[in-house]
Design a protein around this motif. Structure first.
Motif, PDB file in Angstrom:
ATOM      1  N   ARG A   1       0.831  -1.208   0.000  1.00 54.55           N
ATOM      2  CA  ARG A   1       0.000   0.000   0.000  1.00 54.55           C
ATOM      3  C   ARG A   1       0.867   1.260   0.000  1.00 54.55           C
ATOM      4  NH1 ARG A   1      -2.580   2.509   4.185  1.00 54.55           N
ATOM      5  NH2 ARG A   1      -4.306   3.802   3.487  1.00 54.55           N
ATOM      6  N   VAL A   2       2.005   1.171   0.657  1.00 54.35           N
ATOM      7  CA  VAL A   2       2.902   2.329   0.699  1.00 54.35           C
ATOM      8  C   VAL A   2       4.277   1.905   0.181  1.00 54.35           C
ATOM      9  CG1 VAL A   2       3.927   4.121   2.139  1.00 54.35           C
ATOM     10  CG2 VAL A   2       1.685   3.167   2.752  1.00 54.35           C
ATOM     11  N   LEU A   3       4.666   2.498  -0.933  1.00 55.20           N
ATOM     12  CA  LEU A   3       5.986   2.215  -1.486  1.00 55.20           C
ATOM     13  C   LEU A   3       6.895   3.362  -1.075  1.00 55.20           C
ATOM     14  CD1 LEU A   3       7.444   0.263  -3.541  1.00 55.20           C
ATOM     15  CD2 LEU A   3       7.174   2.143  -5.173  1.00 55.20           C
ATOM     16  N   VAL A   4       8.029   3.027  -0.449  1.00 57.23           N
ATOM     17  CA  VAL A   4       8.971   4.077  -0.047  1.00 57.23           C
ATOM     18  C   VAL A   4      10.156   3.987  -1.008  1.00 57.23           C
ATOM     19  CG1 VAL A   4      10.205   5.123   1.878  1.00 57.23           C
ATOM     20  CG2 VAL A   4       8.228   3.648   2.323  1.00 57.23           C
ATOM     21  N   ALA A   5      10.343   5.033  -1.808  1.00 57.92           N
ATOM     22  CA  ALA A   5      11.248   4.873  -2.942  1.00 57.92           C
ATOM     23  C   ALA A   5      12.184   6.055  -3.134  1.00 57.92           C
ATOM     24  CB  ALA A   5      10.412   4.704  -4.212  1.00 57.92           C
ATOM     25  N   THR A   6      13.260   5.795  -3.838  1.00 62.68           N
ATOM     26  CA  THR A   6      14.144   6.875  -4.278  1.00 62.68           C
ATOM     27  C   THR A   6      13.772   7.224  -5.720  1.00 62.68           C
ATOM     28  OG1 THR A   6      15.737   5.224  -4.998  1.00 62.68           O
ATOM     29  CG2 THR A   6      16.070   6.168  -2.795  1.00 62.68           C
ATOM     30  N   ASP A   7      14.305   8.350  -6.202  1.00 57.54           N
ATOM     31  CA  ASP A   7      13.866   8.860  -7.510  1.00 57.54           C
ATOM     32  C   ASP A   7      14.051   7.882  -8.650  1.00 57.54           C
ATOM     33  OD1 ASP A   7      12.923  11.634  -7.278  1.00 57.54           O
ATOM     34  OD2 ASP A   7      14.824  11.859  -6.248  1.00 57.54           O
ATOM     35  N   VAL A   8      15.276   7.390  -8.799  1.00 59.59           N
ATOM     36  CA  VAL A   8      15.584   6.580  -9.979  1.00 59.59           C
ATOM     37  C   VAL A   8      14.731   5.320 -10.004  1.00 59.59           C
ATOM     38  CG1 VAL A   8      17.386   5.222 -11.090  1.00 59.59           C
ATOM     39  CG2 VAL A   8      17.887   7.505 -10.268  1.00 59.59           C
ATOM     40  N   ALA A   9      14.606   4.679  -8.823  1.00 55.94           N
ATOM     41  CA  ALA A   9      13.869   3.415  -8.768  1.00 55.94           C
ATOM     42  C   ALA A   9      12.397   3.606  -9.104  1.00 55.94           C
ATOM     43  CB  ALA A   9      14.022   2.790  -7.393  1.00 55.94           C
TER      44      ALA A   9
END
Ligand code: AMP
Length: 463
Positions: free
Chosen positions: A321-329
């Motif tokens: 439900r919540v994806l915690v991500a960096t920009d490139v990914a």
């Protein structure tokens, strides 16, 4: 306008109807007829505008016509290769000779393009699409290349490896697409791109898609295309009109974490992407959110491709439900269920802000993009506003008010008092979030605010 009137082959129109596409999007309306005539394209279009189909449909049309013209008695080059093998002839090594190449900045976008191609080309029997990506085992890629696919979708670095080892020969290439070209240049792929383009025939058709056609990307586009049709679908100012944007000022990390926790409990939130500046923070925050009872997962460039694919698959299926991500990914993620984007950290460049918020409001839906900002970062918000030519309204939620006010007054709205027109840059719409204590529809009500990180302050660029 319909897909038939665009001049597409019936087998492609059939696949589009089954995919639920009723009419072409504006970028498709403009790009498809010109590309069908074989023209080069330079297209600036917003993310989520339907640009993949804009280049893939005319390309597949060419393959459909070739299939139709194919005479049953004749053998395709691939059938020739197979029958030589069945006659017991020792297979000579032959490099793959694709007819179409799509270059993308990231593996995620490449996989998405591949999936879309398979969907649009479901009734084309002779078209094989293969993705060549960094992080994938080489033997597996050799197997895929040995099938001599008609379409290659690739990230530049890994493709160069295969070119240099003689596994791919572009002498038969007819169509070259550069997808999200601006991003490929941001990621430092310019030399790789030049090398790849130089290995393809001059007679090719070239289609370049980019968020912007200004600066370096514009000059590269002009260099590699011939008499291109230039299509500008939306300027930076008019992008993302279906996405409401908000800034929440926070005093410190503890305040930020409490606010994030509260925002993620919004009943109107189906799925969210939370952006962090560092891979480590992505992991830490995903862990904390899991402990707090959210179905959260991290996505960043340090993860193996298999783990990244599994996470994206879980996101698509709604298990995350919540994806915690960096920009490139997170670049290129296309999941219609993403209703919210939260900038836990502001991006380094204003362009990245535009790409981040484009993860929500996909396929014509509405979205909400929230930035959690230290008072010292006000200058960076202004920079983003200058870039997007939109003012981002400040929001304050009752019980989560910042103690300090921003250095330059940004006229915060009354708690809970969003009115149509307040948004200034965005489209009026219902304000369906920030209801403290509202029961969740998904049972994520358990757990209190996740960890307090000690209240340290971060500044812009702290990564
Ligand atoms: P893209 O900009 O190619 O990433 O596409 C964004 C989303 O719009 C994807 O989910 C596509 O499946 C969807 N899409 C593309 N073209 C159409 C269309 N003509 N009608 C409805 N949805 C579309």
């Amino acid at each position: 306008m319909t897909f038939e009137t665009l001049g597409l082959h019936s087998s492609i129109v059939k696949a589009l109807t089954e995919a639920g596409y009723t009419k072409p999007t504006p970028v498709q309306e403009q790009a498809v007829p010109a590309a069908l005539q074989g023209r080069d394209l330079m297209v600036s279009s917003q993310t989520g505008s339907g640009k993949t189909a804009a280049f893939m449909l005319p390309a597949l049309n060419k393959f459909a016509l070739a299939e139709q013209a194919f005479q049953p008695g004749l053998k395709t080059p691939n059938q020739e290769r197979q029958s030589a093998r069945s006659r017991g002839e020792r297979p000579r090594f032959q490099p793959a000779q694709p007819k179409m190449l799509v270059l993308t900045p990231t593996r995620e976008l490449a996989l998405q393009v591949t999936t879309a191609t398979t969907k649009y080309g479901t009734y084309l029997r002779r078209v094989r699409t293969v993705s060549i990506l960094g992080g994938m085992p080489y033997p597996k890629q050799m197997q895929l290349l040995a099938k001599n696919p008609e379409i290659l979708v690739a990230t530049p670095g890994r493709l160069i490896d295969h070119m240099e080892s003689g596994k791919i020969d572009f002498s038969q290439l007819e169509i070259l697409v550069l997808d999200e070209a601006d991003r490929m240049l941001d990621m430092g792929f310019i030399e790789d791109i030049e090398k790849i383009v130089a290995a393809t025939p001059e007679s090719r058709q070239t289609m370049l898609f980019s968020a912007t056609l200004d600066g370096v990307v514009g000059s590269m586009a002009k260099r590699i295309t011939r008499d291109p049709l230039v299509i500008q679908i939306a300027s930076a100012a008019s992008r993302h009109e279906n996405i409401q944007q908000r800034v929440h000022f926070v005093d410190d990390l503890s305040h930020k974490n409490r606010l994030l926790d509260h925002l993620l409990r919004d009943t109107s939130l189906d799925q969210a992407v939370v952006f962090t500046a560092t891979k480590r923070d992505a992991d830490t925050i995903a862990d904390r959110l899991n402990i707090a009872g959210f179905a959260a997962a991290a996505l960043h460039g340090d993860m193996h491709q298999g783990a990244r694919n599994r996470t994206l698959d879980a996101l698509r299926r709604g298990h995350v439900r919540v994806l915690v991500a960096t920009d490139v990914a997170a670049r290129g993620i296309d999941v219609p269920g993403i209703t919210h984007v939260v900038n836990y950290d502001l991006p380094k460049f204003p362009e990245d802000y535009v790409h981040r918020i484009g993860r929500t409001g996909r396929a014509g839906r509405n979205g909400l993009a929230i930035s959690l900002v230290n008072h010292s970062e006000n200058i960076n918000i202004k920079r983003i506003e200058r870039f997007t030519k939109q003012l981002i309204p400040v929001d304050v939620i009752e019980g989560y008010e910042p103690k300090k006010t921003a250095s330059a007054p940004r006229s915060p709205r009354k708690p809970g008092g969003w009115k149509p027109g307040d948004n200034r840059g965005g489209k009026p719409g219902q304000r369906s979030f920030s209801k403290p204590g509202a029961p969740r529809k998904d049972g994520y009500n358990k757990g209190s605010h996740f960890g307090d990180n000690g209240g340290g302050r971060r500044s812009y660029g702290d990564r």
